[in-house]
Design an enzyme around this catalytic site. Structure first.
Site, PDB file in Angstrom:
ATOM      1  N   SER A 278      -2.165  20.281  73.350  1.00  0.00           N
ATOM      2  CA  SER A 278      -1.901  20.992  74.600  1.00  0.00           C
ATOM      3  C   SER A 278      -2.431  20.237  75.824  1.00  0.00           C
ATOM      4  CB  SER A 278      -2.492  22.412  74.497  1.00  0.00           C
ATOM      5  OG  SER A 278      -2.107  23.213  75.577  1.00  0.00           O
ATOM      6  N   ASP A 289       1.840   7.196  79.760  1.00  0.00           N
ATOM      7  CA  ASP A 289       3.140   6.979  80.409  1.00  0.00           C
ATOM      8  C   ASP A 289       3.010   6.201  81.710  1.00  0.00           C
ATOM      9  OD1 ASP A 289       4.281   8.338  78.343  1.00  0.00           O
ATOM     10  OD2 ASP A 289       5.211   9.909  79.552  1.00  0.00           O
ATOM     11  N   LYS A 303       1.634  20.147  70.754  1.00  0.00           N
ATOM     12  CA  LYS A 303       1.863  21.462  71.386  1.00  0.00           C
ATOM     13  C   LYS A 303       2.328  21.227  72.817  1.00  0.00           C
ATOM     14  CE  LYS A 303      -0.233  25.863  72.772  1.00  0.00           C
ATOM     15  NZ  LYS A 303       0.215  25.800  74.164  1.00  0.00           N
TER      16      LYS A 303
END
Length: 515
Positions: A278, A289, A303
């Site tokens: 999460s 990224d 999640k």
């Protein structure tokens, strides 16, 4: 009084009374008025709500008022009580450490004290559950807890009047300099206070010469999305996308960096494992990224669903999934699931172990349709089931023997450690006046090892052979030394000991030290 969200939903339901809602109301009325035996209407409604949510995704849930309070206290960053870290030793509450500046420390309670009574109720030697003891120690701010305390070397029982207060719950487990120039911060969860705690830790480490950072999110199950965005902001440049959320009935919402982060310079390595989930995955995905740092460990939990809390009038709560979240490259890292099949979803990590995914990188396969690129260096990353680290560190299934796992599961190691520290606290404090002295010089005595193994035998935990004992001893010594350091100092010192045997941590240090 209804919350705004609950009012809105109630108004919508009233305005659009459907056949389904009438059907539900008729069913409830029929059970209440016609059923052969008496029923609990509140429980009936709760079961109906749970039944609806269980058929949705694995993370939509209902919690009772009591469950809601227990769940939200750690995320809110505080609770009200007397302020002690404790453990139960021989059916007696033993104070590990009073919370610094808390109500117990202010009246003179010290580490090693045994609390045997609270407000004329005996809590020692009566087989009282930990939950019941906590219920008696906690209470509204400003109320009194009259404690009876037994202290080593003092013949008479001591009495303290502690005025309960707000007690902080910290979400950072550890902060220390792990190597010259390299700081280490471990975040246990993402709560309302995480960002401020993180800034304080960064300042502390910078004062000690930190240039690069190991950010440990192993085992971090998540928490508040905003807290995760605030942490990621500390590493990124102005305008950098951190995460965005989007749902069928919820418009796209973006979280971007403000450009005021305290850790925009210096290298960062993020540590994750199969239990990082999460909010932990939001931070990891943003750093990966945006090519801001490297990720080390094993594929994360996966999640990628956003829950909205809906407060109900009696203090209960529905946490309803309303959106997916996406990393900056557009990855949705929610792992696949079938609606209503909660057990299959919960067994995913076990299945990963069975299929070899935790021990071999080659066992992990991603579909080309889930292929994405990082935003600056255009490296390949994958969505659809957790975040794959840049450097995979396999789970060492031989590190902990069966004997060690059973001794730990039955609290033998913890209990014998408590006995040892209780008997030697003053001697240890006198001999090792600083943690560095302890770390360099202390060796776990054979007496303590023998006590652990002998207590294990009493509980029918026996080694298969001498080879299993030899396999167990190295990690047992490290764990005991870490626990002793924790009890004499704090959790940062515990991790400073055990991290020297953590392969994921050591891989991060290797990357930072070789450049």
């Amino acid at each position: 009084m209804l919350t705004a969200a609950a009012c809105m939903l109630a108004a919508s339901a009233t305005a659009q009374v459907s056949e389904s809602l009438r059907k539900l109301a008729i069913a409830e009325s029929a059970v209440l008025n016609l059923y052969v035996d008496s029923v609990n209407e509140g429980k009936l409604v709760e079961d109906a709500i749970r039944g609806m949510l269980e058929k949705l995704d694995p993370h939509s849930s209902y919690s009772t008022p009591k469950e809601t309070k227990q769940m939200t206290e750690p995320l809110n960053g505080s609770f009200e009580g007397i302020g002690v870290q404790f453990n139960i030793m021989d059916d007696t509450l033993m104070v590990i450490q009073p919370v610094s500046g808390g109500p117990s420390e202010r009246v003179g309670i010290v580490a090693g004290d045994r609390i045997v009574g609270v407000n004329d109720t005996v809590i020692a030697g009566v087989k009282m559950s930990r939950e019941e003891i906590m219920r008696r120690l906690r209470g509204p701010k400003g109320t009194h807890a009259h404690l009876k305390v037994v202290r080593a070397g003092i013949r008479d029982t001591l009495r303290f009047d502690v005025i309960r207060d707000k007690i902080p719950v910290f979400s950072l487990d550890a902060t220390y300099m792990i190597r010259p120039g390299i700081g280490y911060i471990r975040i246990g969860s993402f709560s309302a206070t995480t960002h401020n705690e993180f800034l304080e830790s960064l300042a502390k480490l910078r004062d000690q010469g930190m240039r690069d950072l190991v950010l440990d999110l192993q085992g971090n199950g998540g928490g508040y999305l905003q807290a995760a965005a605030d942490i990621a902001n500390e590493f990124l440049e102005r305008g950098d996308l951190i995460v965005y959320t989007k749902g069928l009935r919820v418009p796209r919402q973006e979280f971007t960096a403000h450009g005021n982060g305290q850790m925009r310079d210096g290298r960062v390595v993020v540590l994750v494992d199969e239990y990082s989930a999460s909010a932990a995955e939001i931070v990891t995905g943003a750093i990966q990224d945006q090519d801001r740092g490297e990720v080390v460990g094993r594929r994360t939990f996966g999640k990628g669903l956003v829950q909205r809390p809906i407060d109900l009038p009696d203090g209960s709560m529905i946490r309803l999934t309303i959106a997916h979240y996406f990393t900056p490259s557009g990855r949705c890292i929610q792992k696949p699931y079938e609606k209503g099949k909660q057990r299959d979803y919960q067994m995913d990590v076990v299945n990963r172990l069975k299929h070899g995914e935790l021990t071999s990188k080659d066992s992990i396969h991603f579909s080309d349709s889930l292929r994405f690129e990082t935003l600056r260096k255009h490296r390949t990353v994958y969505g659809g089931g957790g975040i794959m680290p840049d450097y995979f560190v396999p789970l060492d299934t031989t590190q902990y023997s069966r004997l060690h796992r059973e001794l730990a599961a039955k609290s033998v190691i913890i209990q014998q450690n408590l006995h040892y520290v209780d008997a030697h606290r003053k001697q240890l404090k006198k001999q090792y006046q600083t943690f560095e002295d302890f770390k360099q010089q202390f060796e776990v005595p054979q007496e303590l090892i023998d006590n652990v193994l002998n207590e294990g035998k009493k509980q029918n935990i026996t080694p298969k052979d001498d080879a299993e004992v030899e396999q167990t001893l190295p990690q047992l010594r490290v764990q005991l030394k870490g626990l002793i350091a924790r009890d004499l100092w704090d959790m940062s010192e515990y991790y400073a000991i055990v991290n020297e045997e953590n392969r994921i941590v050591l891989k991060a240090l290797e990357l930072l030290e070789e450049k």
